[in-house]
Design a protein around this motif. Structure first.
Motif, short mmCIF file in Angstrom:
data_model
loop_
_atom_site.label_atom_id
_atom_site.label_comp_id
_atom_site.label_asym_id
_atom_site.label_seq_id
_atom_site.Cartn_x
_atom_site.Cartn_y
_atom_site.Cartn_z
N ILE A 152 -3.55 18.50 18.62
CA ILE A 152 -3.23 18.81 20.02
C ILE A 152 -3.51 17.58 20.90
CG2 ILE A 152 -3.67 21.28 19.67
CD1 ILE A 152 -6.39 20.98 20.93
N SER A 153 -3.19 17.67 22.19
CA SER A 153 -3.36 16.51 23.07
C SER A 153 -4.85 16.15 23.17
CB SER A 153 -2.81 16.81 24.46
OG SER A 153 -3.65 17.74 25.12
N SER A 154 -5.13 14.87 23.43
CA SER A 154 -6.53 14.44 23.50
C SER A 154 -7.23 15.12 24.68
CB SER A 154 -6.64 12.92 23.60
OG SER A 154 -5.93 12.46 24.71
N LEU A 155 -6.46 15.44 25.72
CA LEU A 155 -7.03 16.13 26.88
C LEU A 155 -7.59 17.49 26.46
CD1 LEU A 155 -7.13 15.73 30.07
CD2 LEU A 155 -5.23 17.35 30.11
N LYS A 156 -6.74 18.28 25.73
CA LYS A 156 -7.18 19.60 25.27
C LYS A 156 -8.31 19.48 24.26
CE LYS A 156 -2.97 22.39 25.58
NZ LYS A 156 -1.86 22.84 24.72
N ARG A 157 -8.20 18.47 23.38
CA ARG A 157 -9.22 18.29 22.34
C ARG A 157 -10.58 18.02 22.98
NH1 ARG A 157 -6.57 15.12 19.27
NH2 ARG A 157 -7.09 13.17 20.28
N ASN A 158 -10.60 17.13 23.97
CA ASN A 158 -11.87 16.78 24.61
C ASN A 158 -12.46 17.96 25.36
OD1 ASN A 158 -11.87 14.21 23.56
ND2 ASN A 158 -10.72 13.35 25.29
N MET A 159 -11.56 18.80 25.94
CA MET A 159 -12.03 20.00 26.62
C MET A 159 -12.74 20.92 25.64
SD MET A 159 -9.27 21.23 29.45
CE MET A 159 -8.98 22.83 28.70
N ILE A 160 -12.13 21.11 24.48
CA ILE A 160 -12.71 21.99 23.45
C ILE A 160 -14.04 21.43 22.96
CG2 ILE A 160 -12.41 22.77 21.05
CD1 ILE A 160 -9.51 23.42 21.71
N LEU A 161 -14.09 20.13 22.70
CA LEU A 161 -15.32 19.51 22.19
C LEU A 161 -16.46 19.62 23.21
CD1 LEU A 161 -13.83 16.44 20.26
CD2 LEU A 161 -14.93 18.46 19.27
N LYS A 162 -16.09 19.49 24.49
CA LYS A 162 -17.08 19.61 25.56
C LYS A 162 -17.67 21.02 25.58
CE LYS A 162 -16.05 16.59 29.21
NZ LYS A 162 -15.21 16.41 30.42
N LYS A 163 -16.77 22.02 25.45
CA LYS A 163 -17.21 23.42 25.45
C LYS A 163 -18.14 23.69 24.27
CE LYS A 163 -13.28 25.66 27.67
NZ LYS A 163 -12.01 26.31 27.28
N ILE A 164 -17.80 23.13 23.10
CA ILE A 164 -18.63 23.34 21.91
C ILE A 164 -20.02 22.73 22.11
CG2 ILE A 164 -18.87 22.62 19.48
CD1 ILE A 164 -16.87 24.74 19.57
N LYS A 165 -20.04 21.52 22.68
CA LYS A 165 -21.32 20.85 22.95
C LYS A 165 -22.20 21.71 23.86
CE LYS A 165 -21.22 15.83 22.73
NZ LYS A 165 -20.74 14.66 23.49
N LYS A 166 -21.56 22.28 24.87
CA LYS A 166 -22.27 23.12 25.84
C LYS A 166 -22.82 24.37 25.13
CE LYS A 166 -21.63 25.19 30.32
NZ LYS A 166 -20.65 26.05 30.93
N GLN A 167 -21.97 24.99 24.30
CA GLN A 167 -22.39 26.18 23.53
C GLN A 167 -23.61 25.85 22.66
OE1 GLN A 167 -19.28 27.58 20.93
NE2 GLN A 167 -17.92 28.14 22.62
N MET A 168 -23.56 24.67 22.00
CA MET A 168 -24.64 24.30 21.10
C MET A 168 -25.94 24.08 21.85
SD MET A 168 -22.51 22.07 18.34
CE MET A 168 -23.84 21.05 17.85
N LYS A 169 -25.83 23.44 23.03
CA LYS A 169 -27.01 23.21 23.87
C LYS A 169 -27.61 24.53 24.30
CE LYS A 169 -26.74 18.74 26.08
NZ LYS A 169 -25.94 18.11 27.13
N GLU A 170 -26.73 25.46 24.71
CA GLU A 170 -27.20 26.77 25.16
C GLU A 170 -27.92 27.53 24.05
OE1 GLU A 170 -23.93 27.43 28.70
OE2 GLU A 170 -23.68 28.49 26.80
N SER A 171 -27.35 27.46 22.82
CA SER A 171 -27.99 28.20 21.72
C SER A 171 -29.29 27.54 21.28
CB SER A 171 -27.02 28.37 20.54
OG SER A 171 -26.72 27.16 19.96
N GLU A 172 -29.38 26.22 21.47
CA GLU A 172 -30.65 25.53 21.15
C GLU A 172 -31.74 25.89 22.16
OE1 GLU A 172 -29.90 21.30 21.00
OE2 GLU A 172 -28.70 21.56 19.19
N ALA A 173 -31.33 26.15 23.39
CA ALA A 173 -32.28 26.45 24.47
C ALA A 173 -32.88 27.84 24.30
CB ALA A 173 -31.59 26.32 25.82
N LEU A 174 -32.23 28.70 23.51
CA LEU A 174 -32.72 30.08 23.35
C LEU A 174 -34.03 30.15 22.55
CD1 LEU A 174 -29.42 32.02 22.64
CD2 LEU A 174 -30.77 32.09 24.74
#
Ligand code: NI
Length: 174
Positions: A152-174
């Motif tokens: 997919i476009s790099s724009l969409k790819r970076n959006m997805i990767l950013k969301k995953i990073k955020k998810q991972m940070k949130e689950s680590e904070a739990l």
């Protein structure tokens, strides 16, 4: 039954190229069985060796999505190879157990013919279309270190990767 942990982005094993399998033996069948259990448990319709930290060219899939064990239709592929693709393209919204909760439309050939070695060590050839075609192409991509977000476009790819990073940070904070 025992199952694997599913590896998530951005783990580098997902970017690695898996090596061809030499012999189909009980150890390999044990890996395939364990991968299938992992896939059904996730739940998902396909799983490639890289996603469980193994770097041999094997994948499991089942697009029937059935709950009952006796109606399931698992396919085991060893050293799968796409030997023909149709000219017509197909768009399908894909997801991936290694990129949890994220989906995007991916364009791929509508039909593919795949040659592979089966669970019993026999050579097989099958034609796939629609969901099965997207699934088998997606899983073979994994063995080459390619993810659906690479299509997919790099724009969409970076959006997805950013969301995953955020998810991972949130689950680590739990
Ligand atoms: Ni995947």
């Amino acid at each position: 039954m025992d199952k694997y942990d599913i590896i998530k982005v951005p783990d580098p094993v997902l970017k690695a190229t898996a090596k061809a399998v030499g012999t189909v033996d009980d150890a390999l069948r044990k890996q395939l069985d364990k991968m299938l259990v992992t896939m059904y448990d996730a739940p998902g319709i396909g799983l490639a060796a890289n996603q469980v930290g193994m770097l041999n060219r094997v994948l499991v899939m089942d697009i029937a999505q059935r709950e009952e064990i006796d109606t399931r239709k698992p396919i085991f592929m060893i050293n799968p190879e796409i030997i023909w693709t149709s000219d017509e393209p197909s768009l399908w919204e894909e997801g991936c157990l290694s990129i949890p909760g994220q989906y995007a439309e991916v364009e791929r050939p509508l039909e593919v013919r795949v040659r592979y070695i089966d669970y019993h060590g026999k050579q097989q050839e099958d034609l796939f279309e629609g969901l099965g075609s997207h699934c088998v192409q997606h899983e073979i991509d994994h063995l080459n270190g390619v993810l659906f977000i690479d299509h997919i476009s790099s724009l969409k790819r970076n959006m997805i990767l950013k969301k995953i990073k955020k998810q991972m940070k949130e689950s680590e904070a739990l």
